[in-house]
Design a protein around this motif. Structure first.
Motif, short mmCIF file in Angstrom:
data_model
loop_
_atom_site.label_atom_id
_atom_site.label_comp_id
_atom_site.label_asym_id
_atom_site.label_seq_id
_atom_site.Cartn_x
_atom_site.Cartn_y
_atom_site.Cartn_z
N ARG A 122 0.81 -1.23 0.00
CA ARG A 122 0.00 0.00 0.00
C ARG A 122 0.84 1.27 0.00
NH1 ARG A 122 -5.35 0.24 3.40
NH2 ARG A 122 -5.71 1.82 1.82
N VAL A 123 2.05 1.20 0.50
CA VAL A 123 2.92 2.39 0.44
C VAL A 123 3.88 2.29 -0.74
CG1 VAL A 123 2.76 2.85 2.92
CG2 VAL A 123 4.61 1.41 2.06
N GLY A 124 3.58 1.39 -1.67
CA GLY A 124 4.34 1.35 -2.91
C GLY A 124 5.66 0.61 -2.81
N LEU A 125 5.78 -0.34 -1.88
CA LEU A 125 7.03 -1.10 -1.77
C LEU A 125 6.77 -2.57 -2.12
CD1 LEU A 125 8.42 0.44 1.53
CD2 LEU A 125 9.35 0.75 -0.76
N LYS A 126 7.74 -3.15 -2.83
CA LYS A 126 7.58 -4.53 -3.30
C LYS A 126 7.85 -5.53 -2.16
CE LYS A 126 8.79 -3.78 -8.09
NZ LYS A 126 9.65 -2.55 -8.06
N PRO A 127 7.30 -6.75 -2.31
CA PRO A 127 7.51 -7.77 -1.25
C PRO A 127 8.99 -8.07 -1.00
CG PRO A 127 5.83 -8.48 -2.80
CD PRO A 127 6.39 -7.23 -3.35
N GLU A 128 9.83 -7.88 -2.02
CA GLU A 128 11.27 -8.17 -1.83
C GLU A 128 11.89 -7.33 -0.72
OE1 GLU A 128 9.43 -8.47 -4.78
OE2 GLU A 128 10.89 -7.48 -6.07
N VAL A 129 11.31 -6.14 -0.54
CA VAL A 129 11.84 -5.21 0.46
C VAL A 129 11.71 -5.79 1.87
CG1 VAL A 129 11.51 -2.92 1.46
CG2 VAL A 129 11.40 -3.22 -1.00
N ALA A 130 10.72 -6.68 2.04
CA ALA A 130 10.38 -7.17 3.38
C ALA A 130 11.56 -7.75 4.14
CB ALA A 130 9.27 -8.21 3.27
N ASP A 131 12.47 -8.42 3.43
CA ASP A 131 13.56 -9.09 4.12
C ASP A 131 14.84 -8.28 4.19
OD1 ASP A 131 12.30 -11.57 4.89
OD2 ASP A 131 12.11 -11.92 2.74
N LEU A 132 14.81 -7.05 3.66
CA LEU A 132 16.00 -6.19 3.78
C LEU A 132 16.03 -5.57 5.18
CD1 LEU A 132 15.84 -4.35 0.33
CD2 LEU A 132 17.19 -6.35 0.95
N PHE A 133 17.19 -5.00 5.52
CA PHE A 133 17.28 -4.25 6.76
C PHE A 133 17.13 -2.76 6.46
CE2 PHE A 133 18.78 -8.23 8.27
CZ PHE A 133 18.40 -8.24 9.61
N PRO A 134 16.62 -1.98 7.42
CA PRO A 134 16.37 -0.56 7.16
C PRO A 134 17.59 0.16 6.57
CG PRO A 134 15.38 -1.16 9.23
CD PRO A 134 16.11 -2.37 8.74
N ALA A 135 18.79 -0.21 7.01
CA ALA A 135 19.98 0.50 6.53
C ALA A 135 20.21 0.27 5.03
CB ALA A 135 21.20 0.05 7.32
N GLU A 136 19.56 -0.77 4.47
CA GLU A 136 19.74 -1.05 3.04
C GLU A 136 18.74 -0.29 2.17
OE1 GLU A 136 21.10 -5.59 2.80
OE2 GLU A 136 19.35 -5.32 4.06
N LEU A 137 17.90 0.55 2.79
CA LEU A 137 16.87 1.25 2.02
C LEU A 137 17.26 2.71 1.82
CD1 LEU A 137 13.67 0.01 3.88
CD2 LEU A 137 14.85 -1.05 1.94
N SER A 138 16.68 3.32 0.78
CA SER A 138 16.87 4.76 0.58
C SER A 138 16.03 5.50 1.61
CB SER A 138 16.43 5.14 -0.82
OG SER A 138 15.02 5.14 -0.89
N GLY A 139 16.31 6.82 1.74
CA GLY A 139 15.59 7.63 2.72
C GLY A 139 14.08 7.59 2.51
N GLY A 140 13.66 7.75 1.24
CA GLY A 140 12.23 7.75 0.95
C GLY A 140 11.59 6.40 1.22
N MET A 141 12.35 5.33 0.96
CA MET A 141 11.81 3.99 1.25
C MET A 141 11.67 3.79 2.75
SD MET A 141 14.12 1.90 -1.49
CE MET A 141 13.50 0.24 -1.43
N GLN A 142 12.65 4.28 3.51
CA GLN A 142 12.56 4.17 4.97
C GLN A 142 11.32 4.89 5.47
OE1 GLN A 142 16.17 5.43 6.88
NE2 GLN A 142 17.42 3.96 5.79
#
Ligand SMILES: Nc1ncnc2c1ncn2[C@@H]1O[C@H](COP(=O)(O)OP(=O)(O)OP(=O)(O)O)[C@@H](O)[C@H]1O
Ligand SMILES: [Mg+2]
Lengths: 248, 260
Positions: A122-142
């Protein structure tokens, strides 16, 4: 209904809130605007009890927030922090499902994970993101993960501290729509801080402008443009000249 | 007025110190009550056990083995002046178990665990993660503090026991390897000489030092100032406080156990 009356808060000699009076009706969307550093984030934290006001009273449905049972009180709230405030030791889906994995709302991990993935979608993030750690995301994704976490347990009252800052215009539009949907479809009460005037128009039922530690103007969003208030006019049109000193 | 002002300054400093002692004591008390009341966070507790206990084994082992070895050399050299070289096993055993084992493990835990707890919690505080925990109906005292302190309380005495054994083994290796002691006699002398009280005191000290080390990490982390500087200060302060308190507690405990 959330009601604030004469709320004041100082940090040392810095008087941030100097008597805030504000009412947010249940099931409506209130947007707080105001200059950087005027105390908008502090105001939200005061309502949640993360910052203790020096004086004044805050009530939720007529009951003083300081006398309520903390757990029951907080269970009604969701909050997106300005900086995201994701738990960097947990993967994204466990951040989103934090509430669903422990405490009174606890459910099986697989179910919690499914809900987390749905909220991420719903916030526009793919299921693959689920298993990443926050530090691996961009600011907007966080920021969007923080948003997904705030709405994951479908709370009655949701606070969004700058939900669209750092997002591209399309994604900002998606998030604005999501917040609007949460209010109109789920009947939630929302309080949003934003600097983006198009977000204000997309999200708000009512607008309040915080300046000099008080609510300078508050009213329905459609009265914002012809309020006759010089402070509000200067702010929404982003003029350097006016009663608000731009260069201090 | 001018004459009185140094007294005023001193008075304020004393009052401030007493106030922070009071606050730390209340924090310790609240930590203990949170340990006993649900909800309990098993995963956090398990991770803390792993971090504080298992992952500290290498540093504890290395510290203990070198200290035990050096102790054997020193006692042999010192004992030789009185024709008392034969006391090496007894003094190594008593020195390691009563004092050096607990103190060195305590200080290593202060260096390794207190600092990392303080830095982690302080970073969480600075990045609003603690606030986020609260809004997600999770009490940081229960979720962050209680599991770490409880884990330290349980696992540091075990580390001390391991340190004691490895320290004695270090002394044994040096004594039998290069000082000409008979292995069987060395072990027999060690075992015969140690009393239950020595071992109990060692473990009690381990509990106390583990509690202090984890508590100081949590206290300084939870009370960290803002920004990277705040995290740095919290980390430094926590290690200093833990080290000094561990040494002070060691003195008091040694007094309580052995001067009666
Ligand atoms: N924990 C704190 N300790 C000391 N001062 C604080 C603290 N939190 C906020 N302040 C001060 O309160 C003031 C308002 O901060 P706040 O974060 O509410 O601003 P804001 O309106 O949200 O600004 P922005 O739009 O830039 O996010 C600032 O001057 C800030 O320095
Ligand atoms: Mg802010």
């Amino acid at each position: 209904m959330i009601d604030l009356s004469s709320v004041t808060k100082s940090f040392g000699t810095n008087a941030v809130l100097r008597g805030v009076d504000l009412t947010i009706d249940s099931g409506t969307s209130m947007v707080i605007i105001g200059g950087s550093g005027t105390g908008k984030s502090v105001l939200l934290k005061c309502i949640l009890g993360l910052v203790t006001p020096d004086a004044g009273t805050i009530t939720l449905d007529g009951q003083d927030v300081t006398t309520q049972d903390r757990d029951a009180f907080l269970a009604r709230f969701g909050m997106l922090f300005q900086g995201g405030a994701l738990f960097d030791s947990l993967p994204v889906w466990q951040n989103v499902a934090f509430r669903l994995l422990r405490g009174s709302l606890k459910r099986p991990a697989a179910e919690a994970r499914a809900i987390a993935i749905e909220k991420l979608r719903r916030v526009g993030l793919k299921p693959e993101v689920a298993d990443l750690f926050p530090a691996e995301l961009s600011g907007g994704m966080q920021k969007r993960v923080g948003l997904a976490r705030a709405i994951a347990a479908e709370p009655e009252i949701i606070f969004f501290d700058e939900p669209t800052t750092g997002l591209d215009p399309i994604m900002a539009g998606v998030i604005n729509e999501l917040i609007r949907e949460i209010v109109t479809e789920m009947g939630a009460t929302a309080m949003t801080i934003t600097h983006d005037m198009s977000s204000v128009r997309a999200i708000a039922d009512n607008v309040a402008m915080l300046h000099d530690g008080v609510i300078k103007w508050t009213g329905p969003v459609d009265r914002m443009d012809n309020s006759g208030d010089p402070y509000l006019d200067q702010f929404i049109h982003g003029r350097a000249e006016g009663p608000i000193e731009a260069v201090r | 007025m001018i004459l009185l002002s140094p007294i005023g300054t001193l008075g304020r400093a004393v009052l401030q110190t007493l106030a922070s002692v009071g606050r730390v004591a209340l924090f310790a008390l609240s930590t203990l009550t949170h340990m006993l009341r649900p909800p309990f966070y098993g995963r956090e507790f398990g991770l803390a056990l792993l971090n504080i206990g298992w992952l500290s084994l290498p540093v504890v082992g290395l510290t203990a083995i070198f200290t035990g070895g050096a102790l054997a050399l020193q006692i042999y050299a010192g004992g030789a002046r009185f024709n008392a070289e034969a006391v090496v096993p007894q003094i190594v055993a008593i020195g390691m178990v009563r004092e050096l084992g607990p103190v060195l493990v305590g200080l290593m835990i202060a260096a390794r665990v207190t600092s990392s707890i303080a830095a982690e919690i302080a970073t969480m505080k600075v990045t609003e993660q603690i606030d986020a925990l609260v809004t997600l109906s999770t009490n940081p005292m229960k979720y962050l503090v209680a599991p770490r302190v409880l884990a330290a309380l349980i696992v540091v005495p075990l580390l001390v026991a391991v340190g004691d054994v490895i320290g004695i083994a270090g002394g044994y290796a040096v004594a039998t390897g290069s000082l000409g002691f008979n292995p069987a006699t060395y072990l027999k002398n060690t075992v015969d000489f140690l009393e239950a009280l020595d071992i109990v005191s060692s473990l009690v000290k381990g509990c106390a030092f583990g509690f202090i080390a984890a508590l100081m990490g949590c206290w300084f982390g939870m009370n960290s100032g803002r920004g990277a500087q705040g995290v740095g200060r919290a980390t430094k302060g926590s290690v200093e406080a833990a080290a000094v308190l561990i040494l002070a507690a060691n003195f008091l405990l040694t007094g309580a156990f052995f001067s009666l």
